[in-house]
Design an enzyme around this catalytic site. Structure first.
Site, short mmCIF file in Angstrom:
data_model
loop_
_atom_site.label_atom_id
_atom_site.label_comp_id
_atom_site.label_asym_id
_atom_site.label_seq_id
_atom_site.Cartn_x
_atom_site.Cartn_y
_atom_site.Cartn_z
N SER A 16 0.81 -1.22 0.00
CA SER A 16 0.00 0.00 0.00
C SER A 16 0.84 1.26 0.00
CB SER A 16 -0.91 0.01 1.24
OG SER A 16 -1.51 1.28 1.41
N TRP A 175 -8.97 4.03 9.52
CA TRP A 175 -8.45 3.47 8.27
C TRP A 175 -7.93 4.58 7.36
CZ3 TRP A 175 -11.66 3.60 3.49
CH2 TRP A 175 -10.99 3.03 2.40
N GLY A 176 -6.72 4.39 6.89
CA GLY A 176 -6.18 5.25 5.84
C GLY A 176 -5.26 6.34 6.35
N ASN A 177 -4.37 6.76 5.48
CA ASN A 177 -3.46 7.85 5.79
C ASN A 177 -4.22 9.12 6.13
OD1 ASN A 177 -0.95 9.35 5.83
ND2 ASN A 177 -1.47 10.12 3.80
N ASP A 178 -5.37 9.33 5.49
CA ASP A 178 -6.12 10.56 5.73
C ASP A 178 -6.86 10.53 7.06
OD1 ASP A 178 -7.81 8.61 4.81
OD2 ASP A 178 -8.83 9.85 3.32
#
EC number: 5.99.1.4
Length: 212
Positions: A16, A175-178
């Site tokens: 990812s 969940w997620g970089n953001d």
């Protein structure tokens, strides 16, 4: 005396680009904040959830790659995609496990694949990183290494993880970089998720379910 920082668990896969981007934000915090690093096989999570990965949907694949590159450029983080993507990340994941899932191992593997744009799909491709980490290529195929990665992945699935990267704060998943700032805010302020509207969202009824 300040209260100790709430411990976090970080589930990631080297396949990812967003995990790489979040690692670049997470790594500087490790000295001050306890984070358990957990490499997992994203493909197994997708299978368990009955989902397709972003790179398995043609137009979403193009968007995802461009979005990752845009995020990297905005953050001033070097990012170069490896020669082919998606790729089989098992070798990189097992190398990380064999190296003790240390921050140095995570950093070296992410740097090789995503900062330098090198292949990470085999022990041969990863040979310079393995040498740097002092990991014998045979360790990638050792039963203990394989079992540890499977156990990590099974634990992630049992915890409800549905994508990578994911920061877990107790039973709460980000969940997620953001979602990075959201996770840290919740870790620093336990009352955040107990806010009445936040709590209502956790109980929000499903109005209609799509038929398959």
């Amino acid at each position: 005396m300040d209260a100790p920082a709430t411990p976090l668990t970080w589930y990631f896969d080297f396949v990812s680009p967003f995990a790489y981007l979040q690692w670049r934000r997470l790594a500087p915090l490790l000295d001050a904040r306890p984070v358990r690093l957990v490499p997992i096989l994203f493909a197994a999570v997708l299978d368990a959830r009955g989902q397709k990965g972003p790179a398995e949907i043609p137009r979403k694949r193009e968007f995802t790659y461009r979005h990752a590159l845009w995020q990297a450029r905005r953050a001033g983080v070097p990012l170069r995609f490896p020669p082919a993507h998606p790729f089989n990340p098992l070798a990189a994941l097992r190398a990380c496990v064999a190296a003790g899932t240390s921050a140095d191992a995570v950093d070296a593997l992410f740097g090789w694949i995503w900062a330098e744009g090198r292949a990470g799909d085999s022990a041969e491709a990863l040979a310079p990183v393995l040498a740097q980490l002092g990991v014998d290529a045979d360790a990638l195929g050792a039963p203990g290494t394989k079992a540890a990665l499977r156990a990590n992945t099974d634990a992630a699935i049992a915890a409800g993880v549905f994508g990578v990267p994911t920061l877990a704060l107790g039973e709460e998943l980000f969940w997620g970089n953001d979602a990075h700032d959201f996770a840290l805010a919740a870790a620093d302020d336990p009352a955040l998720l107990a806010d009445p509207e936040m709590a209502r969202l956790a109980r929000l009824p499903v109005g209609q379910e799509r038929r398959h």
